[in-house]
Scaffold this motif. Structure first.
Motif, PDB file in Angstrom:
ATOM      1  N   ARG A 213       0.832  -1.200   0.000  1.00 26.60           N
ATOM      2  CA  ARG A 213       0.000   0.000   0.000  1.00 26.60           C
ATOM      3  C   ARG A 213       0.872   1.257   0.000  1.00 26.60           C
ATOM      4  N   ALA A 214       1.960   1.234   0.819  1.00 26.01           N
ATOM      5  CA  ALA A 214       2.856   2.392   0.859  1.00 26.01           C
ATOM      6  C   ALA A 214       3.554   2.592  -0.491  1.00 26.01           C
ATOM      7  N   GLU A 215       3.966   1.483  -1.115  1.00 26.70           N
ATOM      8  CA  GLU A 215       4.597   1.614  -2.427  1.00 26.70           C
ATOM      9  C   GLU A 215       3.616   2.173  -3.459  1.00 26.70           C
ATOM     10  N   GLU A 217       0.977   4.131  -2.765  1.00 23.94           N
ATOM     11  CA  GLU A 217       0.764   5.555  -2.480  1.00 23.94           C
ATOM     12  C   GLU A 217       1.972   6.380  -2.921  1.00 23.94           C
ATOM     13  N   ARG A 218       3.186   5.843  -2.687  1.00 20.06           N
ATOM     14  CA  ARG A 218       4.379   6.562  -3.125  1.00 20.06           C
ATOM     15  C   ARG A 218       4.396   6.740  -4.640  1.00 20.06           C
ATOM     16  N   SER A 219       4.062   5.657  -5.371  1.00 18.85           N
ATOM     17  CA  SER A 219       4.044   5.765  -6.834  1.00 18.85           C
ATOM     18  C   SER A 219       2.976   6.752  -7.294  1.00 18.85           C
ATOM     19  N   ALA A 221       1.792   9.303  -5.520  1.00 18.21           N
ATOM     20  CA  ALA A 221       2.235  10.661  -5.192  1.00 18.21           C
ATOM     21  C   ALA A 221       3.295  11.149  -6.177  1.00 18.21           C
ATOM     22  N   ILE A 222       4.201  10.234  -6.555  1.00 18.57           N
ATOM     23  CA  ILE A 222       5.248  10.624  -7.515  1.00 18.57           C
ATOM     24  C   ILE A 222       4.632  10.976  -8.856  1.00 18.57           C
ATOM     25  N   LYS A 224       1.540  11.916  -9.414  1.00 16.70           N
ATOM     26  CA  LYS A 224       0.757  13.145  -9.278  1.00 16.70           C
ATOM     27  C   LYS A 224       1.665  14.369  -9.272  1.00 16.70           C
TER      28      LYS A 224
END
Length: 385
Positions: A213-215, A217-219, A221-222, A224
């Motif tokens: 899930r963190a990966e 969200e990180r992808s 966010a990146i 976006k």
């Protein structure tokens, strides 16, 4: 009846009886001992055998097959002074019919008594736990002692098995409780191990889920941020390519101000300090004279339309400032000693050139682009426009 005939019949019967007694048929795996005049003479083998009647005495048959004898339970005392009932089974075989008949009177009873005494001797050196778990040891010791003792009897002991070991009832109850407690312990251990393994697997799953899930969200966010960066870059490049005038930016700023005052929950609105500078820039844009050209001199109608548009823009800016002032004054509740709000457009007309003349050569010198029309709003297009 003739006596001679009677005598003859008796002689015939005696001969037949004598012949019958002289013939002995022995089945397979059987044997019969023969005594002649009270002394052992021979052992009849399986098949047809002949003996001398009235001289040889034939004893009952002896079974040469392996035999099984089960003895009744015998009480035996263990090393820890517990009385247990042991039931044994004996497998033996007669190998020498002569020795089995003449060396021992009753070999079955002899084997039973020898088994009991040997069993008490062996069990007496063991405690209850060892007795219950050492059946093979007991069997081998019993077989060794019995085989050595019965060898001279013409008997071979093949196996000795302990069929049952019955401790006292109180010991049985204690053993059952012990076994129940042991099984409950193992069940609790297995349950705890299962719960531990389940929690470990659940934690591993949560960990992997959180990582994924963190990966994600990180992808996201990146991506976006990259999209916003590209959008800002495109807008920035477009603005710089078109080289906008600061007056246009001030005008756009004034158009956004009314949107800030909208909404049912807006009870307090602060006018930014940049409004004054923006209004001054807009007023300069509306009041500064454009450079004269042949096109402006030859198209007075176009100049009038431009003047009307500038007047309309000036009016929109004044309305925006008025709405902002009303929204600001309402919640603040200014007192009688508070200074009055300064109108940013108060000196708008004063900054205009005093002797601005129409560029179309018509000779109007009223000092304004449109003046105050008949409707009093500053629109040059009055009733007669």
């Amino acid at each position: 009846m003739d006596p001679l005939l009677l005598v003859g019949l008796l002689i015939v019967l005696f001969v037949v009886f004598t012949v019958a007694r002289s013939v002995r048929i022995v089945p397979q795996a059987r044997a019969r001992n023969v005594e002649r005049l009270g002394r052992y003479h021979t052992t009849l083998k399986p098949g047809l055998n002949f003996v001398i009647p009235y001289i040889d005495r034939v004893y009952p048959m002896i079974d040469l097959r392996e035999q099984v004898v089960s003895f009744r339970p015998q009480p035996v005392i263990t090393e820890d002074n517990l009385v247990v009932e042991i039931d044994t089974v004996l497998y033996f075989q007669v190998t020498d019919p002569r020795a089995a008949a003449y060396e021992i009177a009753n070999y079955i009873q002899a084997i039973e008594q020898l088994t009991v005494t040997t069993l008490r001797n062996v069990i007496g050196s063991m405690d209850l736990e060892m007795t219950l778990t050492s059946r093979d040891t007991i069997n081998s010791q019993l077989r060794g002692v019995l085989d050595e003792a019965t060898g001279k009897w013409g008997i071979r002991v093949n196996r000795v098995e302990i069929k049952a070991i019955d401790p006292p009832k109180t010991i049985k109850d204690a053993m059952e409780k012990q076994m129940r407690a042991e099984r409950d312990k193992r069940a609790a251990i297995l349950t705890a191990e299962g719960q531990r393994q389940s929690q470990i697997l659940t934690a591993e799953g949560d960990k992997q889920s959180a990582i994924l899930r963190a990966e994600g969200e990180r992808s996201a966010a990146i991506l976006k941020a990259q999209g916003q960066s590209q959008a800002i870059d495109e807008v920035f490049q477009a603005v710089h390519r078109n080289d906008p005038d600061p007056k246009l930016l001030a005008y756009q700023y004034l158009q956004v101000l009314p949107e800030l005052a909208k909404g049912d929950s807006n009870t307090f609105w602060v006018i930014p300090s940049e409004v004054t500078s923006a209004l001054q820039g807009v007023s300069k844009a509306f009041t500064e004279a454009l450079p004269q050209s042949s096109a402006t001199r030859q198209a007075p109608a176009v100049n009038e339309a431009a003047e009307r548009e500038m007047a309309a823009a000036q009016r929109a800016a004044a309305e925006a400032v008025a709405e902002a002032s009303e929204a600001d004054i309402g919640p603040r509740q200014l007192g009688p000693g508070a200074p009055a709000a300064t109108d940013p457009l108060a000196g708008l007309n004063e900054e205009r050139p005093a002797a601005a003349v129409r560029r179309d050569g018509a000779g109007r010198a009223d000092g304004s682009t449109g003046g105050t029309g008949a409707n009093g709003t500053g629109d040059p297009a009055g009733p007669g426009a």
